[in-house]
Design a protein around this motif. Structure first.
Motif, PDB file in Angstrom:
ATOM      1  N   VAL A   5       0.851  -1.188   0.000  1.00 34.78           N
ATOM      2  CA  VAL A   5       0.000   0.000   0.000  1.00 34.78           C
ATOM      3  C   VAL A   5       0.886   1.237   0.000  1.00 34.78           C
ATOM      4  CG1 VAL A   5      -1.788   1.280   1.199  1.00 34.78           C
ATOM      5  CG2 VAL A   5      -1.812  -1.222   1.253  1.00 34.78           C
ATOM      6  N   GLU A   6       0.762   2.035  -1.055  1.00 30.43           N
ATOM      7  CA  GLU A   6       1.529   3.266  -1.162  1.00 30.43           C
ATOM      8  C   GLU A   6       0.757   4.435  -0.558  1.00 30.43           C
ATOM      9  OE1 GLU A   6       2.180   1.094  -5.193  1.00 30.43           O
ATOM     10  OE2 GLU A   6       0.526   1.517  -3.814  1.00 30.43           O
ATOM     11  N   SER A   7       1.501   5.427  -0.113  1.00 28.71           N
ATOM     12  CA  SER A   7       0.916   6.672   0.362  1.00 28.71           C
ATOM     13  C   SER A   7       1.947   7.785   0.213  1.00 28.71           C
ATOM     14  CB  SER A   7       0.468   6.545   1.821  1.00 28.71           C
ATOM     15  OG  SER A   7       1.572   6.265   2.663  1.00 28.71           O
ATOM     16  N   GLY A   8       1.489   9.016   0.376  1.00 33.22           N
ATOM     17  CA  GLY A   8       2.400  10.154   0.368  1.00 33.22           C
ATOM     18  C   GLY A   8       2.398  10.979  -0.888  1.00 33.22           C
ATOM     19  N   GLY A   9       1.639  10.565  -1.893  1.00 33.37           N
ATOM     20  CA  GLY A   9       1.576  11.362  -3.113  1.00 33.37           C
ATOM     21  C   GLY A   9       0.793  12.642  -2.908  1.00 33.37           C
TER      22      GLY A   9
END
Length: 114
Positions: A5-9
């Motif tokens: 799970v990516e985040s921070g964009g």
């Protein structure tokens, strides 16, 4: 079940910075390689940075501006992006290979614009 799970964009002005995070689960994070890819509209997905066994490599377009890292104790990977340019605008994906299978996150949008 392996999950990334990516985040921070987000939206950032040219010259700004962002740090992307990749939270992994269902995987022995300490032994797997990790990579960040990106895909801009109308373009193919491309490798941005990769780390494995303590070594890292980067696309020429991001060398000196991006840094890939990982915090194995917390199954987390990062991509620190500095001096961002409009051409860095893309969806960024976390990637790993585990027991001969490739896994992807859902992606996080990065937009560099004034």
């Amino acid at each position: 079940q392996v999950r990334l799970v990516e985040s921070g964009g987000g939206l950032v002005q040219p010259g700004g910075s962002l740090r992307l995070s990749c939270q992994a689960s269902g995987i022995n994070w300490k032994i797997t390689p990790m990579a960040w890819y990106r895909q801009a509209p109308g373009k193919e997905r491309e490798l941005v940075a990769r780390t494995s066994a303590g070594l890292s490599n980067y696309a020429d377009s991001v060398k000196g501006r991006f840094t890939i890292s990982r915090w194995n104790n917390y199954n987390t990977g990062y991509l620190q992006m500095n001096s961002l340019k409009p051409e860095d605008t893309a969806v960024y994906y976390c990637n790993t290979d585990y027991y001969s299978r490739t896994f992807w996150g859902q992606g996080t949008q990065v937009t560099v614009s004034s």
